[in-house]
Design an enzyme around this catalytic site. Structure first.
Site, mmCIF file in Angstrom:
data_model
loop_
_atom_site.group_PDB
_atom_site.id
_atom_site.type_symbol
_atom_site.label_atom_id
_atom_site.label_comp_id
_atom_site.label_asym_id
_atom_site.label_seq_id
_atom_site.Cartn_x
_atom_site.Cartn_y
_atom_site.Cartn_z
ATOM 1 N N GLU A 325 0.836 -1.202 0.000
ATOM 2 C CA GLU A 325 0.000 0.000 0.000
ATOM 3 C C GLU A 325 0.878 1.262 0.000
ATOM 4 O OE1 GLU A 325 -1.939 0.644 3.713
ATOM 5 O OE2 GLU A 325 -3.503 1.922 2.876
ATOM 6 N N HIS A 326 1.797 1.349 0.965
ATOM 7 C CA HIS A 326 2.731 2.480 1.037
ATOM 8 C C HIS A 326 4.133 1.980 0.747
ATOM 9 C CE1 HIS A 326 -0.479 3.526 4.039
ATOM 10 N NE2 HIS A 326 -0.458 4.661 3.356
#
Lengths: 427, 427
Positions: A325-326
């Site tokens: 996600e990040h």
């Protein structure tokens, strides 16, 4: 937090296991979720109020579902001036970034034939905001602002309460974001109300926002009746670091993700065993100082891994396989390294971009694909709140020119009326 | 085909019923579908071959799943020169339209802060093509070409056969569209193979293409593990006509949609009772001449309605409420009328644009949202085959400038490590 080197035998197996994480469905709860949805579809407001009483312990009449304007005005008094200012500052930055995502209607004319794509905002969008202890006004901003920037006429918000009172932070954030109506209901019944509509709550076109596993299951069931944003899982951060990375920063950022959720996943991928060891030490040192140390400790113990690779190339192979996600790049020439990323929800480039800055005020959306779905899903954006309609306009001459091809293709597919519909034009 | 006027009492009720159509889920088959998917996830190729034998009656070994290059080369021989040319012509037009949908990576710099959005194509896309009597090479083009234009590295296709031989039209269309690999498997087992991957079939990132209710249910179950295109239902056409419309054209176009499917929905919305009556007569006259008259007759008898409204405004209210897949405008100044449309999958403007031209050769995609989902879904487009990744890069000075806001917002959310991660930068 364990260290595993690409020279270790279990490296590949460990990586495969990480890659196989992903959004799990819970088949057990699905039956119950469908029951509640059906009851809300049939019973409307009365059914919603019945479930609110059952699940939140709150006595509510249909007239009490909607939050009154006075409550919102009152909420602002609870906030300090700097809290109000910070929410407004974040809102401004989010608005400004999403303005740049605007796509325009276009029509192209070629030999008298007009072809194009019309962009129209959705009419009604529903935002789900979880209740409970976790209180994220920033998520209200991140979900509602793009909808309003896209031109959605009516953005509504549902959030559960046990007392009947919604936290002032959420009310203020909703108001700053431009939410049009707020309802004090949550859970599966709120998803049902937004999917099917009741006398009080409008039927929406799309439901966005996070929720517990019941809410997630409900969104999956109503998908198709309305659109939904994505199937969200626990937060993730993967840091790619070379020997130039500051272990203090690495550790601080990993813990920032870990404090979100016991199930949060944090990974370090580095070419430097020294850095890996220093980060592990730093994490252990910083952990006990955190106010949410129990949550962060669970996440780190359960899931955190430092992958040590022999080359930078291999490090990016690992990062792309995990599709986090990040993704944070703490490497030399970090902007060049962006080109090596194929799969990530968002990329934080260089030593001065802690993910926390993007969680709040940078402007890009913090609603991002998790569980490896960054391979195919995107950050929430303006595109989520508009739809595209194809436009086709022929003239007599051009229609005649393509008639033979249409007739031939319709013939191949056995669709005679298709051919006839064009022939009828030249009769 | 029945006529109903806005002056009739049942007008609103009839319209509401039409608006409540939509993609129905079949709960009964879901259990069985999940079983098959699970077996394929665990058993790979062997499980796929077992189900192919059970459902298609075809004996297949894992080595025989993939279509060989010679089969594709051989397929071309079956096609006439004009068939080949028409497929290539359509492919060229589709490619050219979708090229215009390309969005670009952008990075914007403001006071040293870089914010942007990176566009990356999906790695692997799976295209499902139904077997059986309905044979739609045009749909192969419409699904595969945008994926290739988007830059998807590997587009694979699955389609069932009972004999082991895929129809030459489909093979040629796939080859012309640039499909990289073709597999002779279909049904839920094919969806499972594309979602989880087997030794022979790659795990995909997204599954697109139409299918029967089992395939649709399977796609819904694997949604999240991979992305899917949309929940597709029967074809629809709504014609908005004023007194200038030619009833012959109206009727021909309505029948062109009706011949697709017994469940196809066709509607006329007109301000002219005369036109409505003439269209109904024309439909009755043309119907018996169609080769697919049985299918078309069922669709017309069951679903076709002519709505007669008192004003053009009201006609567009009806059209927007129904939110049809295909919307045709047979009115004066049709291009201006486009502005009155809020919800439709595609719009066909004026008397020289029979929907059939857009089904095949106009260029815009014919994969469109049905069942009223044009309120929130869009035509298949390049956007379906790329994802967007946010990019954030701060510098030391700007990070310092926003630190107070991040600390304040993190404080409101009780996320202390978030604040610390920024403070760690100034230590």
């Amino acid at each position: 937090m364990k260290i595993i080197s690409s020279k270790d035998r279990e490296f590949k197996k460990t990586l495969d296991q990480v890659c196989r994480r992903g959004s799990q469905q819970n088949a057990k709860i699905e039956g119950r979720v469908k029951q509640i949805l059906q009851a809300v579809e049939r019973g409307g407001d009365a059914a919603v109020c019945r479930y609110v009483k059952q699940f939140d312990g709150l006595r509510l009449t249909p007239r009490g579902i909607k939050v009154r304007r006075e409550e919102i005005v009152h909420a602002y008094k609870y906030l300090s001036i700097s809290e109000r200012n910070s929410l407004r500052f974040a809102a401004k930055r989010i608005r400004s970034f999403h303005e740049r995502q605007r796509t325009k209607t276009w029509v192209h004319t070629d030999k008298g034939v007009k072809l194009g794509q019309m962009i129209t905002p959705l009419d009604v969008v529903g935002l789900y905001v979880p209740g409970g202890k976790a209180l994220y006004p920033s998520t209200v901003l991140m979900n509602a602002i793009p909808a309003k920037v896209a031109g959605v006429g009516r953005v509504i918000m549902c959030t559960p309460t046990t007392s009947g009172e919604i936290h002032p932070y959420l009310l203020a954030a909703a108001d700053i974001a431009g939410v049009d109506e707020i309802y004090r209901i949550g859970g599966v019944q709120a998803v049902g109300a937004m999917a099917y509509g009741t006398r009080t709550i409008p039927k929406t076109d799309k439901i966005v926002g996070p929720g517990n596993m019941y809410v997630a299951a409900a969104k999956r069931v109503v998908y198709g009746t309305v659109d939904i944003d994505m199937i969200a899982g626990p937060s993730e951060l993967l840091v790619v670091a070379d020997e130039t990375a500051n272990p203090l920063h690495c550790a601080a950022d990993l813990l920032c993700e870990a404090e979100h959720d016991e199930e949060a996943r944090v990974y370090l991928v580095t070419t430097s065993l020294r850095v890996a060891k220093a980060v592990v030490r730093e994490v252990a040192k910083q952990l006990p100082k955190l106010s949410r140390k129990q949550i962060a400790t669970h996440s780190v113990r359960q899931y955190a891994i430092a992958f040590v690779t022999s080359t930078m190339e291999q490090a990016f192979d690992v990062a792309n396989a995990i599709a986090a996600e990040h993704l944070e790049l703490l490497v030399k020439r970090p902007l060049e390294a962006v080109k090596k990323v194929r799969h990530a929800g968002a990329i934080f480039v260089g030593p001065h971009t802690p993910p926390a800055v993007a969680d709040y005020v940078a402007g890009p959306n913090h609603v991002l694909p998790t569980g490896g779905s960054a391979r195919f899903f995107s950050a929430l954006s303006l595109d989520d709140f508009v739809k595209k309609t194809n436009i086709v306009m022929y003239n007599q001459k051009q229609l005649k020119e393509v008639q033979a091809h249409v007739t031939c293709l319709a013939g191949m597919e056995g669709l005679q009326a298709h051919a006839r519909s064009i022939e009828s034009r030249s009769e």
